[in-house]
Design an enzyme around this catalytic site. Sequence first.
Site, PDB file in Angstrom:
ATOM      1  N   HIS A  69       0.872  -1.258   0.072  1.00 55.07           N
ATOM      2  CA  HIS A  69       0.065  -0.015  -0.020  1.00 55.07           C
ATOM      3  C   HIS A  69       0.930   1.292  -0.142  1.00 55.07           C
ATOM      4  CE1 HIS A  69       1.144   0.075   4.332  1.00 55.07           C
ATOM      5  NE2 HIS A  69       0.628   1.287   4.049  1.00 55.07           N
ATOM      6  N   HIS A  84       1.865   6.996  -0.317  1.00 57.88           N
ATOM      7  CA  HIS A  84       1.099   5.866   0.333  1.00 57.88           C
ATOM      8  C   HIS A  84      -0.303   5.919  -0.081  1.00 57.88           C
ATOM      9  CE1 HIS A  84      -1.492   4.944   3.950  1.00 57.88           C
ATOM     10  NE2 HIS A  84      -0.125   4.551   4.441  1.00 57.88           N
TER      11      HIS A  84
END
Length: 164
Positions: A69, A84
């Site tokens: 992620h 992110h």
Amino acid sequence: MFKKWFGKQQPKEETITAPLDGTIVPLEDVPDPVFAQNMMGDGIAIDPADGDVVAPVDGEIVQLFPTKHAIGLRSEAGVELLIHVGIDTVSMNGEGFTAYVKAGDRVKRGDRLLSVDLPLVREKAKSAVTPIIITNGDALESLEKKAGTSAAKGETVLFHVKMK
């Protein structure tokens, strides 16, 4: 003088482009206080239009989180970036994320880093908004954020950075 003979001198400036297509969101509007209050560093965010994430600079992958992620890069000039994808996406444990790189890989601006199942992220995570953070702000002489409302991956300039 010796750098000229023995090694390539690092550039002192860096232009960082958008890693995603989408709508630019000011960092203070990110629905997570860690990012909104610059606790990780200064930056900007993008609400993605698709799930393709590309390299915003020429550089090296320094970290790929096991859940895919988030990804850390270091540019040729030494700027350290964190991309992110989404907010609270770590809880997805990698579901919906595919990585095309690993730590240690060299990348060029525009190289594909990740693909993300955005509908799944929108369903399972708090938000798909993706912060792009400069994590070594103390090494910068200046950080100029470029104004704009939309981002085209690999094209739209997000930052112009000068290193100390």
